[in-house]
Design a protein around this motif. Structure first.
Motif, PDB file in Angstrom:
ATOM      1  N   ALA A  39      43.044  72.780  20.357  1.00  0.00           N
ATOM      2  CA  ALA A  39      43.681  73.107  21.737  1.00  0.00           C
ATOM      3  C   ALA A  39      42.545  73.299  22.414  1.00  0.00           C
ATOM      4  O   ALA A  39      41.657  74.022  22.155  1.00  0.00           O
ATOM      5  N   GLY A  40      42.947  73.325  23.934  1.00  0.00           N
ATOM      6  CA  GLY A  40      41.662  73.554  24.895  1.00  0.00           C
ATOM      7  C   GLY A  40      42.264  72.935  26.299  1.00  0.00           C
ATOM      8  O   GLY A  40      43.231  73.016  26.604  1.00  0.00           O
ATOM      9  N   ALA A  41      41.231  72.667  27.022  1.00  0.00           N
ATOM     10  CA  ALA A  41      41.451  72.291  28.323  1.00  0.00           C
ATOM     11  C   ALA A  41      40.272  71.432  28.836  1.00  0.00           C
ATOM     12  O   ALA A  41      39.384  71.325  28.164  1.00  0.00           O
ATOM     13  N   LEU A  42      40.627  70.504  29.641  1.00  0.00           N
ATOM     14  CA  LEU A  42      39.618  69.439  30.312  1.00  0.00           C
ATOM     15  C   LEU A  42      40.082  69.282  31.853  1.00  0.00           C
ATOM     16  O   LEU A  42      41.136  69.577  32.245  1.00  0.00           O
ATOM     17  N   THR A  43      39.044  68.917  32.541  1.00  0.00           N
ATOM     18  CA  THR A  43      39.265  68.336  33.789  1.00  0.00           C
ATOM     19  C   THR A  43      38.674  67.115  33.991  1.00  0.00           C
ATOM     20  O   THR A  43      37.539  66.749  33.793  1.00  0.00           O
ATOM     21  N   ALA A  44      39.538  66.046  34.294  1.00  0.00           N
ATOM     22  CA  ALA A  44      39.214  64.589  34.854  1.00  0.00           C
ATOM     23  C   ALA A  44      38.775  64.550  36.459  1.00  0.00           C
ATOM     24  O   ALA A  44      39.591  64.747  37.089  1.00  0.00           O
ATOM     25  N   PHE A  45      37.591  64.086  36.564  1.00  0.00           N
ATOM     26  CA  PHE A  45      37.065  63.685  37.726  1.00  0.00           C
ATOM     27  C   PHE A  45      37.189  62.395  38.023  1.00  0.00           C
ATOM     28  O   PHE A  45      36.223  61.519  37.223  1.00  0.00           O
ATOM     29  N   LEU A  46      37.785  61.693  39.049  1.00  0.00           N
ATOM     30  CA  LEU A  46      38.028  60.362  39.178  1.00  0.00           C
ATOM     31  C   LEU A  46      37.389  60.115  40.567  1.00  0.00           C
ATOM     32  O   LEU A  46      37.883  60.555  41.438  1.00  0.00           O
ATOM     33  N   ILE A  47      36.337  59.102  40.521  1.00  0.00           N
ATOM     34  CA  ILE A  47      35.414  58.787  41.600  1.00  0.00           C
ATOM     35  C   ILE A  47      35.939  57.385  41.938  1.00  0.00           C
ATOM     36  O   ILE A  47      35.747  56.425  41.132  1.00  0.00           O
ATOM     37  N   HIS A  48      36.567  57.220  43.198  1.00  0.00           N
ATOM     38  CA  HIS A  48      37.170  55.822  43.770  1.00  0.00           C
ATOM     39  C   HIS A  48      35.966  55.110  44.412  1.00  0.00           C
ATOM     40  O   HIS A  48      35.146  55.684  45.401  1.00  0.00           O
ATOM     41  N   ASP A  49      36.140  53.799  44.614  1.00  0.00           N
ATOM     42  CA  ASP A  49      35.433  52.928  45.335  1.00  0.00           C
ATOM     43  C   ASP A  49      35.852  52.553  46.375  1.00  0.00           C
ATOM     44  O   ASP A  49      37.226  53.036  46.840  1.00  0.00           O
ATOM     45  N   ARG A  50      35.613  51.734  47.589  1.00  0.00           N
ATOM     46  CA  ARG A  50      35.942  51.419  48.734  1.00  0.00           C
ATOM     47  C   ARG A  50      37.353  50.593  48.631  1.00  0.00           C
ATOM     48  O   ARG A  50      38.168  50.476  49.563  1.00  0.00           O
ATOM     49  N   ASN A  51      37.817  49.966  47.400  1.00  0.00           N
ATOM     50  CA  ASN A  51      39.010  49.403  47.201  1.00  0.00           C
ATOM     51  C   ASN A  51      39.981  50.458  46.478  1.00  0.00           C
ATOM     52  O   ASN A  51      41.157  49.874  46.023  1.00  0.00           O
ATOM     53  N   ASP A  52      39.466  51.431  46.680  1.00  0.00           N
ATOM     54  CA  ASP A  52      40.607  52.709  45.896  1.00  0.00           C
ATOM     55  C   ASP A  52      40.685  52.601  44.347  1.00  0.00           C
ATOM     56  O   ASP A  52      41.645  53.307  43.626  1.00  0.00           O
ATOM     57  N   ASP A  53      39.832  51.730  43.763  1.00  0.00           N
ATOM     58  CA  ASP A  53      39.775  51.550  42.172  1.00  0.00           C
ATOM     59  C   ASP A  53      38.977  52.744  41.705  1.00  0.00           C
ATOM     60  O   ASP A  53      37.810  53.038  42.609  1.00  0.00           O
ATOM     61  N   ILE A  54      39.025  53.054  40.544  1.00  0.00           N
ATOM     62  CA  ILE A  54      38.336  54.070  39.899  1.00  0.00           C
ATOM     63  C   ILE A  54      36.956  53.535  39.596  1.00  0.00           C
ATOM     64  O   ILE A  54      36.934  52.659  38.516  1.00  0.00           O
ATOM     65  N   ALA A  55      35.829  53.864  40.140  1.00  0.00           N
ATOM     66  CA  ALA A  55      34.637  53.710  39.705  1.00  0.00           C
ATOM     67  C   ALA A  55      33.797  54.436  38.574  1.00  0.00           C
ATOM     68  O   ALA A  55      33.043  54.054  38.004  1.00  0.00           O
ATOM     69  N   THR A  56      34.243  55.681  38.436  1.00  0.00           N
ATOM     70  CA  THR A  56      33.985  56.445  37.540  1.00  0.00           C
ATOM     71  C   THR A  56      34.629  57.531  37.167  1.00  0.00           C
ATOM     72  O   THR A  56      35.484  58.073  37.845  1.00  0.00           O
ATOM     73  N   LEU A  57      34.880  57.752  35.740  1.00  0.00           N
ATOM     74  CA  LEU A  57      35.495  58.822  35.140  1.00  0.00           C
ATOM     75  C   LEU A  57      34.570  59.840  34.578  1.00  0.00           C
ATOM     76  O   LEU A  57      33.866  59.479  33.430  1.00  0.00           O
ATOM     77  N   LEU A  58      34.681  61.191  34.832  1.00  0.00           N
ATOM     78  CA  LEU A  58      33.978  62.194  34.138  1.00  0.00           C
ATOM     79  C   LEU A  58      35.031  63.272  33.810  1.00  0.00           C
ATOM     80  O   LEU A  58      35.898  63.605  34.371  1.00  0.00           O
ATOM     81  N   ALA A  59      34.942  63.667  32.408  1.00  0.00           N
ATOM     82  CA  ALA A  59      36.131  64.496  31.746  1.00  0.00           C
ATOM     83  C   ALA A  59      35.137  65.368  30.815  1.00  0.00           C
ATOM     84  O   ALA A  59      35.109  65.339  29.713  1.00  0.00           O
ATOM     85  N   PRO A  60      34.899  66.693  31.471  1.00  0.00           N
ATOM     86  CA  PRO A  60      34.248  67.872  30.520  1.00  0.00           C
ATOM     87  C   PRO A  60      35.397  68.339  30.021  1.00  0.00           C
ATOM     88  O   PRO A  60      36.575  68.516  30.682  1.00  0.00           O
ATOM     89  N   GLN A  61      35.023  68.946  28.769  1.00  0.00           N
ATOM     90  CA  GLN A  61      36.350  69.638  27.943  1.00  0.00           C
ATOM     91  C   GLN A  61      35.736  70.543  27.003  1.00  0.00           C
ATOM     92  O   GLN A  61      34.590  70.519  26.577  1.00  0.00           O
ATOM     93  N   VAL A  62      36.431  71.606  26.861  1.00  0.00           N
ATOM     94  CA  VAL A  62      36.304  72.783  25.749  1.00  0.00           C
ATOM     95  C   VAL A  62      37.489  72.894  24.910  1.00  0.00           C
ATOM     96  O   VAL A  62      38.600  72.983  25.360  1.00  0.00           O
ATOM     97  N   ASN A  63      37.318  72.826  23.738  1.00  0.00           N
ATOM     98  CA  ASN A  63      38.552  72.832  22.788  1.00  0.00           C
ATOM     99  C   ASN A  63      38.428  73.797  21.499  1.00  0.00           C
ATOM    100  O   ASN A  63      37.063  74.194  21.297  1.00  0.00           O
ATOM    101  N   HIS A  64      39.313  74.257  20.657  1.00  0.00           N
ATOM    102  CA  HIS A  64      39.176  75.095  19.620  1.00  0.00           C
ATOM    103  C   HIS A  64      39.834  74.615  18.461  1.00  0.00           C
ATOM    104  O   HIS A  64      40.971  74.050  18.740  1.00  0.00           O
ATOM    105  N   ASN A  65      39.243  74.239  17.386  1.00  0.00           N
ATOM    106  CA  ASN A  65      39.879  73.937  16.159  1.00  0.00           C
ATOM    107  C   ASN A  65      39.610  74.959  14.864  1.00  0.00           C
ATOM    108  O   ASN A  65      38.006  75.309  14.939  1.00  0.00           O
ATOM    109  N   GLU A  66      40.151  75.230  14.188  1.00  0.00           N
ATOM    110  CA  GLU A  66      40.041  76.274  12.961  1.00  0.00           C
ATOM    111  C   GLU A  66      38.944  75.686  12.005  1.00  0.00           C
ATOM    112  O   GLU A  66      38.248  76.627  11.511  1.00  0.00           O
ATOM    113  N   ASN A  67      38.832  74.359  11.909  1.00  0.00           N
ATOM    114  CA  ASN A  67      37.984  73.994  10.987  1.00  0.00           C
ATOM    115  C   ASN A  67      36.488  73.756  11.514  1.00  0.00           C
ATOM    116  O   ASN A  67      35.501  73.774  10.941  1.00  0.00           O
ATOM    117  N   PHE A  68      36.364  73.701  12.734  1.00  0.00           N
ATOM    118  CA  PHE A  68      35.177  73.203  13.627  1.00  0.00           C
ATOM    119  C   PHE A  68      35.018  74.247  14.683  1.00  0.00           C
ATOM    120  O   PHE A  68      33.588  74.031  15.335  1.00  0.00           O
TER     121      PHE A  68
END
Length: 392
Positions: A39-68
């Protein structure tokens, strides 16, 4: 956001001076047979080109797991130019796990005739499981270990006709086996010996590869119609630093059949893999289980000399919805995965095949972004996988 404010890695040749950037915060809740609940959270940052297609996806994330413990990660997918893609994943846990990967796909070389793929990685997975060999390996023999690896996978494809391509490749893998992070499961090295399980004390693989590929797919990442077929021969050679002399043979077929302007897409994959040789390391044999094969089980659940696999999906677009200024197709995909490991194809038995029904939920931002949740049902119960990209 101003284009000149981007780091060099995020340079976009097809972007305007002022770039559209969309941020999407999301919760992370996942449960898989090997890892348990995350369980945790992320934020996806979508950077678009001039055709409005996604040129870059960045997704920092922090989560917790009982094993790791706590895991911090950064995933990125960058399209600096059409037909060129850089993916990376940087992940570090407070206990055992880490994953550092970079992948380059470039189809612009030699006047767009050469298809280059390079993947480098260093990882440790403390949730890995081993149950023994063959299709009848018992759930009661479940053991845990840490799979620590470093290596690369390189391939270069060249077209020989409109739909055919020859691909040559080189693969290196250095594996260390350690004690796992899941203490409620016995350690693999406490239950199995090195004489029973080749490679349990670690191994190296250095393999060459030759493939012949046929494709009429309309898109590489999110195809809606067409066919795909591949045959591969991959020898591992001890003289090049491999653990031994053994060979992989693999054949794969995929088909995408659209209906009602691709609102419904019937998809299938049929795959056969054969490993021949003596004392082949267990992680180099033919393996089924996980988010891309038998989705009713955790990764590497079944291991033997061969496997046969059939995946069937009916991808259904429910609606097209704009959220956070991004237009996405929302899909539901009932599926059936059928597969078995075996000593060889002539020794296949219907009683050994696993039948894993399930359902998937996907959000697709065409032409290159797929987020998915797949729930498969195996004999041991449900398995839930969350990730990026289609399973096949």
């Amino acid at each position: 956001m101003k284009r000149d404010a981007f780091p060099v890695l995020l340079e976009c040749d097809n972007c305007d001076e002022t770039v559209k950037v969309v941020s999407i915060p999301l919760p992370v809740i996942a449960s898989s047979p090997n890892e348990g609940i995350t369980a945790g959270a992320l934020t996806a940052f979508l950077i678009h080109d001039r055709n409005d297609d996604i040129a870059t996806l960045l997704a920092p994330q922090v989560n917790h797991n009982e094993n790791f413990g706590v895991t911090a990660s950064l995933y990125g997918s960058v399209y600096p130019a059409p037909r060129r893609n850089i993916e990376f994943n940087l992940s570090q846990s407070t206990k055992i796990n880490y994953d550092y990967e970079v992948r380059l796909k470039d189809s612009t070389l030699l006047d767009q005739k050469l298809d280059l793929n390079l993947f480098g990685f260093a990882l440790a997975d403390g949730s890995a499981r081993f149950y023994g060999f063959n299709a009848k390996s018992s759930q009661q023999m479940e053991t845990n270990y840490t799979d620590q690896e470093i290596g690369y996978n390189l391939s270069v494809g060249y077209p020989i006709s409109r739909h055919f391509q020859v691909v040559v490749g080189d693969r290196f893998r250095d594996v260390t086996i350690g004690r796992g992070a899941v203490t409620k499961v016995p350690a693999t090295t406490d239950v199995f010996s090195v004489s029973e399980v080749p490679g349990l004390n670690g191994f190296q693989t250095h393999a060459l590869r030759l493939s012949l590929v046929y494709s009429t797919l309309d898109q590489q990442d999110t195809p809606t119609y067409g066919g795909y077929a591949r045959v591969t021969f991959e020898p591992t050679i001890s003289a090049l630093g491999g653990a031994g002399d053994y060979r992989h043979y693999e054949a794969e077929m995929k088909g995408f059949i659209p209906f009602d302007k691709a609102r419904y897409i019937s998809v299938f994959r049929l795959m056969y893999n054969q490993t021949l040789g003596n004392n082949v390391p267990f992680l180099e044999q033919s393996i089924l289980g996980g988010e891309n094969t038998l989705r009713g089980y955790g990764r590497n659940r079944f291991i033997d000399n061969s496997f046969m696999l059939l995946n069937l999906e009916q991808r259904i677009r429910l609606f097209r919805w704009e959220i956070f200024n991004v237009t996405a197709d929302w899909e539901v995909a009932p599926f059936m995965d059928v597969g078995a490991v075996m000593e060889s194809l002539d020794k296949a038995s219907l009683s050994n095949f696993e039948f894993n029904p399930g359902i998937g939920f996907r959000a697709i931002v065409r032409p290159n972004i797929v987020g998915r949740v797949d729930l498969g049902i195996g004999q041991s119960g449900p398995a839930l996988f969350v990730g990026l990209g289609y399973p096949f």
